[in-house]
Enzyme design. Structure first.
Site, short mmCIF file in Angstrom:
data_model
loop_
_atom_site.label_atom_id
_atom_site.label_comp_id
_atom_site.label_asym_id
_atom_site.label_seq_id
_atom_site.Cartn_x
_atom_site.Cartn_y
_atom_site.Cartn_z
N ARG A 179 -8.37 10.03 15.65
CA ARG A 179 -7.06 9.67 15.09
C ARG A 179 -6.63 10.71 14.07
O ARG A 179 -7.45 11.44 13.53
CB ARG A 179 -7.13 8.29 14.38
CG ARG A 179 -7.48 7.13 15.29
CD ARG A 179 -6.34 6.76 16.24
NE ARG A 179 -6.70 5.66 17.12
CZ ARG A 179 -7.37 5.77 18.27
NH1 ARG A 179 -7.75 6.97 18.70
NH2 ARG A 179 -7.65 4.72 19.00
N TYR B 235 0.83 -1.22 0.00
CA TYR B 235 0.00 0.00 0.00
C TYR B 235 0.86 1.28 0.00
O TYR B 235 0.82 2.08 -0.94
CB TYR B 235 -0.92 -0.06 1.22
CG TYR B 235 -1.78 1.15 1.47
CD1 TYR B 235 -2.45 1.79 0.42
CD2 TYR B 235 -1.95 1.65 2.76
CE1 TYR B 235 -3.26 2.89 0.67
CE2 TYR B 235 -2.75 2.75 3.02
CZ TYR B 235 -3.40 3.37 1.96
OH TYR B 235 -4.20 4.46 2.21
N ILE B 236 1.66 1.46 1.03
CA ILE B 236 2.42 2.72 1.13
C ILE B 236 3.62 2.68 0.18
O ILE B 236 3.96 3.67 -0.48
CB ILE B 236 2.87 2.97 2.59
CG1 ILE B 236 1.65 2.94 3.52
CG2 ILE B 236 3.59 4.30 2.71
CD1 ILE B 236 1.98 2.93 5.00
N TYR C 231 3.02 -6.04 17.47
CA TYR C 231 3.33 -5.26 16.26
C TYR C 231 4.07 -3.97 16.64
O TYR C 231 5.15 -3.67 16.11
CB TYR C 231 2.05 -4.94 15.48
CG TYR C 231 2.28 -3.89 14.41
CD1 TYR C 231 2.99 -4.18 13.25
CD2 TYR C 231 1.84 -2.56 14.60
CE1 TYR C 231 3.23 -3.21 12.29
CE2 TYR C 231 2.08 -1.59 13.65
CZ TYR C 231 2.78 -1.91 12.50
OH TYR C 231 3.03 -0.94 11.56
N ASP D 38 9.96 -7.59 -3.25
CA ASP D 38 8.69 -7.87 -2.55
C ASP D 38 8.41 -9.37 -2.72
O ASP D 38 8.66 -9.94 -3.79
CB ASP D 38 7.55 -7.05 -3.18
CG ASP D 38 6.36 -6.90 -2.25
OD1 ASP D 38 5.98 -5.76 -1.94
OD2 ASP D 38 5.79 -7.93 -1.83
N LYS E 266 8.18 -2.34 16.13
CA LYS E 266 8.61 -1.03 15.63
C LYS E 266 9.53 -0.35 16.66
O LYS E 266 10.51 0.30 16.29
CB LYS E 266 7.39 -0.15 15.32
CG LYS E 266 6.52 -0.68 14.19
CD LYS E 266 7.28 -0.75 12.87
CE LYS E 266 6.45 -1.30 11.73
NZ LYS E 266 7.19 -1.49 10.49
N ASN F 60 -8.22 -1.77 9.69
CA ASN F 60 -8.30 -0.32 9.82
C ASN F 60 -9.66 0.19 9.38
O ASN F 60 -10.38 -0.47 8.63
CB ASN F 60 -7.19 0.34 9.00
CG ASN F 60 -5.82 -0.10 9.48
OD1 ASN F 60 -5.66 -0.47 10.65
ND2 ASN F 60 -4.86 -0.10 8.58
N ASN G 14 1.57 -9.79 0.57
CA ASN G 14 0.40 -8.94 0.78
C ASN G 14 0.24 -7.94 -0.37
O ASN G 14 -0.13 -6.80 -0.17
CB ASN G 14 0.51 -8.20 2.12
CG ASN G 14 -0.84 -7.70 2.60
OD1 ASN G 14 -1.87 -8.29 2.29
ND2 ASN G 14 -0.85 -6.60 3.32
N PHE H 16 1.18 8.12 11.11
CA PHE H 16 -0.06 8.08 11.87
C PHE H 16 -1.04 7.17 11.11
O PHE H 16 -0.71 6.02 10.90
CB PHE H 16 -0.50 9.50 12.24
CG PHE H 16 0.28 9.94 13.48
CD1 PHE H 16 1.67 10.12 13.40
CD2 PHE H 16 -0.31 10.03 14.71
CE1 PHE H 16 2.42 10.41 14.54
CE2 PHE H 16 0.43 10.33 15.86
CZ PHE H 16 1.79 10.52 15.76
N ASN H 17 -2.19 7.62 10.65
CA ASN H 17 -3.14 6.66 10.05
C ASN H 17 -3.30 6.91 8.55
O ASN H 17 -4.14 7.72 8.14
CB ASN H 17 -4.50 6.78 10.74
CG ASN H 17 -4.40 6.34 12.19
OD1 ASN H 17 -3.78 7.01 13.01
ND2 ASN H 17 -4.98 5.21 12.51
N SER I 229 5.88 3.71 13.20
CA SER I 229 4.44 3.88 13.36
C SER I 229 4.13 4.65 14.64
O SER I 229 4.90 4.60 15.62
CB SER I 229 3.82 2.48 13.46
OG SER I 229 2.50 2.56 13.91
#
Ligand SMILES: NC(=O)c1ccc[n+]([C@@H]2O[C@H](COP(=O)([O-])OP(=O)(O)OC[C@H]3O[C@@H](n4cnc5c(N)ncnc54)[C@H](O)[C@@H]3O)[C@@H](O)[C@H]2O)c1
Length: 340
Positions: A230, A11-12, A148, A31, A152, A198, A35, A177-178, A124
């Site tokens: 959040r 995703y990111i 988790y 990768d 980090k 999420n 996922n 953050f989110n 995170s």
């Protein structure tokens, strides 16, 4: 400048590959597709009209990493590859310590072997305990609430020790953050395996009727409407923060830690209401009991990133909701689901 992006199809990572390519970096991705899908490569290339070099490899396999360094002169590494579900980490802590710590050590060892000592770490807001003063600055004490988050914290400690042992390293730790939203092209976005953890993917799945109901955990917190608050950040803003961080790696040595957030907190109900309004859909939700360990409020003080990286988030909550929904609709229409 050639950069290695671990987990670059996720995703990111995928959004960051786009921003790096658009800023003329050569991008190499490793990768293991645990996922993500290989079709993300084509989508990144469609957006940017540029190519990436892809290795289908696993960071648990040191020779996979060495091969990348043998075949490419890597100037810096952005390390996204990790396991990221808080819930799963409670059930399978060893998986999390192995993937997020042991495999990161494999990567750092290979970097030392090939004398590539510029590193960006995906950390995170999960490193901050629930008691941190709001807004949270980078100076707040770290105290993870789950395995988790602990990985980090350990990852950050490990990097501090590494830098203390060898000041040739240049390291940037980014505490996200989110992240929500998706690229405005609708070609890349978050594609969670199984039940999402999420809020935003749950909202989009309820909107698209993949899921009948959204559970909102608690409406008796001391917040604007009783639901949890959040700091939601558009994933494209987050990706742009990485380009600024790479520039920082090349301009200084040292280890620098930054919050990447907007500095604004929104409640769960504010997100639901904004999503409904900008997308003209209904989200069917039900209030249920609080979840253990969820803090009432969590939002960033992003001043350090503004000052030292010249970066700040620009996209609004409306943008985040609109882009998330466009992505979900594309998924729903099966435009993007062909697994190559
Ligand atoms: N998404 C969030 O809400 C969030 C918040 C804070 C921090 N982070 C961190 O940011 C990073 C990226 O998160 P994301 O949301 O893009 O996750 P993601 O799961 O979408 O992407 C991770 C990518 O890494 C790959 N990967 C995982 N383990 C690997 C391994 N051993 N070898 C090679 N590839 C591997 C996966 O296939 C996937 O493509 C992670 O480190 C995560 O912990 C994410």
């Amino acid at each position: 400048m050639k950069v290695l992006v671990t987990g670059g199809l996720g995703y990111i990572g995928s959004h960051t590959c786009v921003e790096l390519l658009q800023n003329n970096y050569e991008v190499v991705v490793i990768d293991n597709l645990s996922n993500s899908e290989v079709s993300v490569i084509t989508r990144i290339e469609t957006i940017t009209h540029k190519k990436i070099i892809f290795y289908n490899g696993d960071l648990s396999n040191k020779s996979d990493i060495q091969q990348v360094f043998q075949q490419n002169e890597i100037d810096a590494v952005l390390h996204f590859a990790a396991s990221k579900s808080v819930n799963e980490s409670l059930k399978k802590p060893l998986k999390y310590y192995k993937n997020n710590i042991s495999n990161m050590i494999n990567l750092l060892e290979a970097m030392m072997e090939f004398n590539a000592k510029k590193f960006i770490f995906s950390s995170s807001a999960a490193v901050y305990g629930s008691t941190a003063q709001q807004p949270i600055s980078e100076l707040a004490t770290t105290k993870a609430m789950n395995p988790y988050g602990e990985t980090k914290v350990i990852g950050e400690d490990l990097l501090n020790d590494l830098y203390a042992s060898d000041s040739e390293w240049s390291i940037v730790v980014l505490r996200y953050f989110n992240p929500i939203g998706a690229h405005e092209s609708g070609l890349i976005g978050e594609h969670p395996n199984g039940t999402p953890n999420n809020l935003m993917p749950l909202i989009t799945q309820v909107a698209s009727k993949k899921r009948s109901l959204l559970y909102v955990f608690g409406n008796d917190y001391n917040t604007i409407d009783g639901t949890g608050v959040r700091d939601y950040i558009h994933v494209v803003d987050l990706a742009k923060g990485h380009v600024s961080a790479v520039q920082k790696l090349f301009s200084t040595h040292g280890l620098h830690t930054y919050n990447l957030g907007t500095g604004e907190g929104y409640s769960v109900l504010e997100i639901i209401n904004t999503f409904e309004k900008v997308n003209n859909v209904n989200i069917h939700y039900e209030i249920v009991d609080r979840r253990a360990g969820d803090p009432a409020v969590c939002f960033a003080n992003p001043a350090k990133a503004k000052e030292e990286l010249d970066w700040s988030a620009e996209r609004t909550l409306e943008d985040m909701c609109r882009d998330s929904w466009r992505w979900e609709k594309n998924l729903e229409n099966r435009i993007l689901t062909n697994k190559n």
